[in-house]
Design a protein around this motif. Structure first.
Motif, PDB file in Angstrom:
ATOM      1  N   GLY A   1       0.652  -1.075   0.049  1.00 31.98           N
ATOM      2  CA  GLY A   1       0.021   0.041   0.088  1.00 31.98           C
ATOM      3  C   GLY A   1       0.802   1.228  -0.210  1.00 31.98           C
ATOM      4  O   GLY A   1       0.279   2.384  -0.142  1.00 31.98           O
ATOM      5  N   ILE A   2       2.001   1.246   0.165  1.00 31.22           N
ATOM      6  CA  ILE A   2       2.930   2.390   0.130  1.00 31.22           C
ATOM      7  C   ILE A   2       3.325   2.661  -1.047  1.00 31.22           C
ATOM      8  O   ILE A   2       4.083   1.752  -2.074  1.00 31.22           O
ATOM      9  N   GLY A   3       3.247   4.086  -1.623  1.00 34.58           N
ATOM     10  CA  GLY A   3       3.883   4.314  -2.978  1.00 34.58           C
ATOM     11  C   GLY A   3       5.407   4.715  -2.803  1.00 34.58           C
ATOM     12  O   GLY A   3       5.746   5.174  -1.479  1.00 34.58           O
ATOM     13  N   GLN A   4       5.875   4.750  -3.943  1.00 38.86           N
ATOM     14  CA  GLN A   4       7.319   5.182  -3.969  1.00 38.86           C
ATOM     15  C   GLN A   4       7.630   6.651  -3.506  1.00 38.86           C
ATOM     16  O   GLN A   4       8.591   6.700  -2.617  1.00 38.86           O
ATOM     17  N   LYS A   5       6.757   7.460  -3.941  1.00 41.81           N
ATOM     18  CA  LYS A   5       6.914   8.786  -3.413  1.00 41.81           C
ATOM     19  C   LYS A   5       6.859   8.964  -1.873  1.00 41.81           C
ATOM     20  O   LYS A   5       7.716   9.594  -1.276  1.00 41.81           O
ATOM     21  N   MET A   6       5.949   8.404  -1.135  1.00 41.90           N
ATOM     22  CA  MET A   6       5.765   8.358   0.054  1.00 41.90           C
ATOM     23  C   MET A   6       6.723   7.598   0.868  1.00 41.90           C
ATOM     24  O   MET A   6       7.413   8.010   1.970  1.00 41.90           O
ATOM     25  N   LEU A   7       7.152   6.400   0.487  1.00 40.95           N
ATOM     26  CA  LEU A   7       8.381   5.617   0.895  1.00 40.95           C
ATOM     27  C   LEU A   7       9.695   6.340   0.843  1.00 40.95           C
ATOM     28  O   LEU A   7      10.400   6.671   1.906  1.00 40.95           O
ATOM     29  N   LEU A   8       9.936   7.214  -0.072  1.00 42.59           N
ATOM     30  CA  LEU A   8      11.160   8.020  -0.203  1.00 42.59           C
ATOM     31  C   LEU A   8      11.117   9.363   0.560  1.00 42.59           C
ATOM     32  O   LEU A   8      11.980   9.530   1.534  1.00 42.59           O
ATOM     33  N   GLN A   9       9.917   9.918   1.047  1.00 40.77           N
ATOM     34  CA  GLN A   9       9.907  10.639   1.957  1.00 40.77           C
ATOM     35  C   GLN A   9      10.074  10.428   3.167  1.00 40.77           C
ATOM     36  O   GLN A   9      10.656  11.202   4.059  1.00 40.77           O
ATOM     37  N   HIS A  10       9.310   9.225   3.667  1.00 36.52           N
ATOM     38  CA  HIS A  10       9.600   8.729   4.887  1.00 36.52           C
ATOM     39  C   HIS A  10      10.939   8.254   5.303  1.00 36.52           C
ATOM     40  O   HIS A  10      11.632   8.510   6.307  1.00 36.52           O
ATOM     41  N   LEU A  11      11.726   7.834   4.272  1.00 35.79           N
ATOM     42  CA  LEU A  11      12.931   7.245   4.604  1.00 35.79           C
ATOM     43  C   LEU A  11      13.992   8.382   4.785  1.00 35.79           C
ATOM     44  O   LEU A  11      14.847   8.552   5.574  1.00 35.79           O
ATOM     45  N   GLY A  12      13.573   9.614   3.815  1.00 34.66           N
ATOM     46  CA  GLY A  12      14.412  10.730   3.963  1.00 34.66           C
ATOM     47  C   GLY A  12      14.440  11.275   5.480  1.00 34.66           C
ATOM     48  O   GLY A  12      15.058  11.829   5.841  1.00 34.66           O
ATOM     49  N   GLU A  13      13.011  11.329   5.949  1.00 32.42           N
ATOM     50  CA  GLU A  13      12.754  11.923   7.249  1.00 32.42           C
ATOM     51  C   GLU A  13      13.474  11.015   8.321  1.00 32.42           C
ATOM     52  O   GLU A  13      14.062  11.776   9.328  1.00 32.42           O
ATOM     53  N   LEU A  14      13.195   9.807   8.145  1.00 31.30           N
ATOM     54  CA  LEU A  14      14.149   8.884   9.146  1.00 31.30           C
ATOM     55  C   LEU A  14      15.641   9.029   9.190  1.00 31.30           C
ATOM     56  O   LEU A  14      16.272   8.903   9.991  1.00 31.30           O
ATOM     57  N   GLN A  15      16.142   9.366   7.833  1.00 33.34           N
ATOM     58  CA  GLN A  15      17.636   9.640   7.635  1.00 33.34           C
ATOM     59  C   GLN A  15      17.917  11.036   8.313  1.00 33.34           C
ATOM     60  O   GLN A  15      18.870  10.934   9.109  1.00 33.34           O
ATOM     61  N   ASP A  16      17.030  11.807   8.269  1.00 31.91           N
ATOM     62  CA  ASP A  16      17.227  13.400   8.938  1.00 31.91           C
ATOM     63  C   ASP A  16      17.319  13.105  10.600  1.00 31.91           C
ATOM     64  O   ASP A  16      18.138  13.767  11.226  1.00 31.91           O
ATOM     65  N   PHE A  17      16.643  12.136  11.014  1.00 34.66           N
ATOM     66  CA  PHE A  17      16.510  11.902  12.439  1.00 34.66           C
ATOM     67  C   PHE A  17      17.519  10.991  12.975  1.00 34.66           C
ATOM     68  O   PHE A  17      17.775  10.687  13.947  1.00 34.66           O
ATOM     69  N   GLY A  18      18.360  10.401  11.837  1.00 36.56           N
ATOM     70  CA  GLY A  18      19.705   9.455  12.107  1.00 36.56           C
ATOM     71  C   GLY A  18      19.111   8.169  12.381  1.00 36.56           C
ATOM     72  O   GLY A  18      19.994   7.315  13.108  1.00 36.56           O
ATOM     73  N   MET A  19      17.800   7.681  12.217  1.00 35.82           N
ATOM     74  CA  MET A  19      17.343   6.286  12.209  1.00 35.82           C
ATOM     75  C   MET A  19      17.806   5.313  11.101  1.00 35.82           C
ATOM     76  O   MET A  19      17.853   4.203  11.518  1.00 35.82           O
ATOM     77  N   VAL A  20      17.938   6.061   9.986  1.00 38.08           N
ATOM     78  CA  VAL A  20      18.238   5.231   8.851  1.00 38.08           C
ATOM     79  C   VAL A  20      19.351   5.547   8.156  1.00 38.08           C
ATOM     80  O   VAL A  20      19.638   7.128   8.133  1.00 38.08           O
ATOM     81  N   GLN A  21      20.114   4.637   7.486  1.00 34.89           N
ATOM     82  CA  GLN A  21      21.323   5.222   6.566  1.00 34.89           C
ATOM     83  C   GLN A  21      21.153   4.590   5.229  1.00 34.89           C
ATOM     84  O   GLN A  21      20.513   3.583   5.086  1.00 34.89           O
ATOM     85  N   LYS A  22      21.633   5.405   4.290  1.00 35.94           N
ATOM     86  CA  LYS A  22      21.508   4.980   2.849  1.00 35.94           C
ATOM     87  C   LYS A  22      22.884   4.849   2.274  1.00 35.94           C
ATOM     88  O   LYS A  22      23.774   5.649   2.593  1.00 35.94           O
ATOM     89  N   LYS A  23      23.225   3.573   1.921  1.00 36.04           N
ATOM     90  CA  LYS A  23      24.489   3.358   1.057  1.00 36.04           C
ATOM     91  C   LYS A  23      24.115   3.122  -0.316  1.00 36.04           C
ATOM     92  O   LYS A  23      23.335   2.348  -0.802  1.00 36.04           O
ATOM     93  N   GLN A  24      24.881   3.689  -1.028  1.00 32.71           N
ATOM     94  CA  GLN A  24      25.034   4.019  -2.518  1.00 32.71           C
ATOM     95  C   GLN A  24      26.283   3.088  -3.049  1.00 32.71           C
ATOM     96  O   GLN A  24      27.295   3.353  -2.672  1.00 32.71           O
ATOM     97  N   PHE A  25      25.966   2.094  -4.207  1.00 31.75           N
ATOM     98  CA  PHE A  25      27.019   1.203  -4.521  1.00 31.75           C
ATOM     99  C   PHE A  25      27.213   1.987  -5.992  1.00 31.75           C
ATOM    100  O   PHE A  25      26.459   2.488  -6.696  1.00 31.75           O
ATOM    101  N   GLU A  26      28.485   1.746  -6.318  1.00 29.48           N
ATOM    102  CA  GLU A  26      28.959   2.392  -7.724  1.00 29.48           C
ATOM    103  C   GLU A  26      28.521   1.098  -8.869  1.00 29.48           C
ATOM    104  O   GLU A  26      28.322   0.275  -8.499  1.00 29.48           O
ATOM    105  N   GLY A  27      28.659   1.768  -9.845  1.00 27.56           N
ATOM    106  CA  GLY A  27      28.108   0.945 -11.204  1.00 27.56           C
ATOM    107  C   GLY A  27      26.849   1.178 -11.685  1.00 27.56           C
ATOM    108  O   GLY A  27      25.868   2.007 -11.087  1.00 27.56           O
ATOM    109  N   TYR A  28      26.575   0.121 -12.687  1.00 27.93           N
ATOM    110  CA  TYR A  28      25.183   0.316 -13.338  1.00 27.93           C
ATOM    111  C   TYR A  28      24.573  -1.076 -13.415  1.00 27.93           C
ATOM    112  O   TYR A  28      25.470  -2.015 -13.755  1.00 27.93           O
ATOM    113  N   PRO A  29      23.393  -1.416 -13.106  1.00 25.38           N
ATOM    114  CA  PRO A  29      22.485  -0.389 -12.715  1.00 25.38           C
ATOM    115  C   PRO A  29      22.632   0.266 -11.282  1.00 25.38           C
ATOM    116  O   PRO A  29      23.572  -0.560 -10.362  1.00 25.38           O
TER     117      PRO A  29
END
Length: 118
Positions: free
Chosen positions: A46-74
């Motif tokens: 039931g969660i949309g991508q836009k809502m998920l990204l928004q909440h992940l961003g807020e959780l990152q702002d509060f220091g609850m979640v971290q995001k790791k980006q990997f190099e390469g394609y895709p």
């Protein structure tokens, strides 16, 4: 959402962090292990991508979640709980346990069994 400058009590901060329908569920899912955006979206019905990204961003702002980006394609991105997020997960686990107890009292054992919660 950012940390406010003033609060009347510490509970307000905790409430700000997990406020809303989706944040506790996102934290719960990440408590199972690191996950990609698409896997989170598939796991949270039931969660949309836009809502998920928004909440992940807020959780990152509060220091609850971290995001790791990997190099390469895709492009590959993975989300996981920080140490703060793992501490907050304890609150979510307690909320889940209370929800299970209340659902049992209401005769919803079949639902809980179908979800693998009991």
């Amino acid at each position: 959402m950012k940390v406010r400058d003033s609060y009347t009590c510490p509970l307000e901060l905790t409430h700000d962090i997990i406020r809303g329908k989706w944040k506790p569920i996102i934290l719960w899912q990440l408590g199972k292990g690191a996950s990609s955006l698409s896997a989170l979206q598939n796991d949270i019905v039931g969660i949309g991508q836009k809502m998920l990204l928004q909440h992940l961003g807020e959780l990152q702002d509060f220091g609850m979640v971290q995001k790791k980006q990997f190099e390469g394609y895709p492009l590959k991105v993975e989300y996981s709980l920080t140490d703060k997020g793992k501490r907050m997960l304890n609150v979510i686990i307690t909320m889940q346990e209370i929800g299970i107890e209340l659902m049992k009292e209401d005769g919803k054992e079949d639902f809980l069994k179908n979800k693998g919660l009991i």
